[in-house]
Design an enzyme around this catalytic site. Structure first.
Site, PDB file in Angstrom:
ATOM      1  N   CYS A  36       0.808  -1.314  -0.012  1.00 12.94           N
ATOM      2  CA  CYS A  36      -0.114   0.002   0.138  1.00 12.94           C
ATOM      3  C   CYS A  36       0.859   1.072   0.021  1.00 12.94           C
ATOM      4  O   CYS A  36       0.477   2.160  -0.468  1.00 12.94           O
ATOM      5  CB  CYS A  36      -0.749  -0.070   1.279  1.00 12.94           C
ATOM      6  N   CYS A  78      -3.073  -1.350  10.845  1.00 11.94           N
ATOM      7  CA  CYS A  78      -2.866  -2.109   9.436  1.00 11.94           C
ATOM      8  C   CYS A  78      -2.728  -3.595   9.150  1.00 11.94           C
ATOM      9  O   CYS A  78      -3.470  -4.010   8.380  1.00 11.94           O
ATOM     10  CB  CYS A  78      -1.331  -1.219   8.959  1.00 11.94           C
ATOM     11  N   ARG A 127       9.431   3.832  28.595  1.00 15.26           N
ATOM     12  CA  ARG A 127      10.057   4.773  29.195  1.00 15.26           C
ATOM     13  C   ARG A 127       9.171   5.446  30.521  1.00 15.26           C
ATOM     14  O   ARG A 127       9.607   5.550  31.533  1.00 15.26           O
ATOM     15  CB  ARG A 127      10.488   5.752  28.213  1.00 15.26           C
ATOM     16  N   CYS A 160       9.507   5.339  34.542  1.00 15.72           N
ATOM     17  CA  CYS A 160       9.463   6.632  35.345  1.00 15.72           C
ATOM     18  C   CYS A 160       8.294   6.454  36.449  1.00 15.72           C
ATOM     19  O   CYS A 160       8.837   6.728  37.425  1.00 15.72           O
ATOM     20  CB  CYS A 160       9.053   7.837  34.292  1.00 15.72           C
TER      21      CYS A 160
END
Lengths: 109, 270
Positions: free
Chosen positions: B88, B123, B227, B231
């Site tokens: 595509c 997708c 991440r 944290c």
């Protein structure tokens, strides 16, 4: 291990006797043997690359022993001098004795 | 007279200090180049020289392996529809250019924000009729890095108004809300104290322009949601799931905080 990705780089052409830099990188998790499996608590067995060598036209020009403190996806660079055109063959050997090779051509002008 | 002299010396000293400080400031602006936009500084500027060097050299940057993997996956047909991304989207260098700058985006069908990872799985399931990839799997990271890498150097520019506004507000609220046993909000470190130290680590502004990034601590590539989880754990809070709506809204807010900063994917950080 056979599928381990490697990247190697040498200059395409160098002058005779000129010092050039060869670079090599391999995708490898370099399991240290110090880690424990979070679920079972068992030690994860050591699995690292313990030897790296480079040959130029069949003659060894660089060799090193590697130990568990080396990071994952190790990158190495070293300097060499060539007096004739040839092929640099990089070899990584792991704890299971398997070897991965990659090569690059150097053209001496 | 003696008193006057003392005063004079003191004011000279003060003037000297001001000059030095200003000189340093002027240096700072030039030194960071494209990595600084107004008062916004990329995490790159907080990294050590050694780490910066790894990132800048495409050969030495270990995350480029993931870019290569992503390129291979881009052209690999999978699923019942036996389509690949390339079926595509053709050439990623053209079709994916600028994508990293505008995600997360609003999806009217989902009724919420979607990030690049989510779009990839949409997708995969809808167009390719293939199994979705697990978040943080090698394939997902490789594809995300590959897609975002196509926008390298382009300025971050997410849309935050119109239908996106409520999600942006939710992200902002999350950013300034105290959480965990340490009772800290994101802003306490990344707005109030960038440049300061947290134990041996230098706090950055917490910009997301380099993600997914190769962290030397992780020894591999990781997503922005990973991440965020890290944290949140560090302030002793229970982290949300990667891919959750909370983190996607936060991702939007953080992307807006770094507006104008160049996309650095794949960045290298400590």
């Amino acid at each position: 291990m056979a599928k381990a990705k490697t990247r190697v780089k040498v200059p395409k052409s160098v002058k005779k006797g000129e010092v050039f830099e060869a670079k090599a990188l391999i995708k490898h998790k370099m399991e240290t043997g110090q880690r424990k499996d979070r679920k079972t608590g068992e030690k994860v067995p050591r699995f690292i690359i313990n030897k790296f060598t480079a040959e130029y036209n069949g003659k060894q020009v660089f060799a090193s022993d590697w130990h568990p403190a080396i990071a994952a996806n190790p990158f190495i660079s070293f300097h060499a001098k060539a007096s004739e055109s040839g092929t640099m063959v990089f070899k990584w050997t792991d704890d299971k004795g398997k070897t991965v090779e990659a090569s690059a051509k150097v053209n001496v002008a | 007279m003696q008193r006057f002299a003392t005063k004079l010396t003191a004011s000279f000293a003060a003037a000297a200090i001001v000059t030095i400080a200003m000189g340093a400031d002027a240096d700072v602006g030039d030194k960071y180049g494209a990595y600084k936009v107004e008062d916004r500084r990329s995490g790159f500027t907080y990294a050590t020289k050694e780490t910066q060097r790894i990132q800048v050299d495409d050969f030495e940057n270990p995350a480029m392996i993931w870019v290569d993997d992503g390129e291979a996956l881009w052209n690999k047909a999978e699923g019942e529809a036996s389509k690949s991304c390339a079926s595509c989207h053709n050439d990623a260098a053209e079709s994916m250019k600028g994508v990293a700058t505008v995600f997360p985006k609003y999806d009217p069908k989902l009724g919420r924000m979607k990030n690049v990872e989510k779009q990839i799985n949409i997708c995969r399931t809808e167009r390719m009729k293939a199994k979705p990839w697990k978040l943080e799997s090698n394939e997902m990271l490789a594809m995300t890095v590959y897609v975002r890498h196509q926008s390298r150097g382009m300025p971050m520019n997410v849309k935050v108004d119109g239908e996106v506004a409520p999600f942006f507000e939710a992200g902002k609220k999350f950013y300034y809300q105290r959480r965990g046993q340490l009772d800290l909000a994101c802003g306490h470190c990344h707005v109030d104290n960038p440049g300061g130290q947290m134990r041996a680590n230098i706090l950055s502004q917490g910009q997301s322009n380099g993600f997914p990034t190769y962290r030397l601590k992780w020894q591999r590539v990781g997503s922005i949601h990973r991440r965020f989880r890290g944290c949140n754990k560090q302030v002793r809070a229970i982290p949300y799931k990667a891919g959750s709506e909370e983190y996607t809204n936060l991702e939007l807010y953080v992307a807006w905080r770094g507006r104008g900063l160049p996309v650095e994917t794949p960045a290298v950080r400590n």
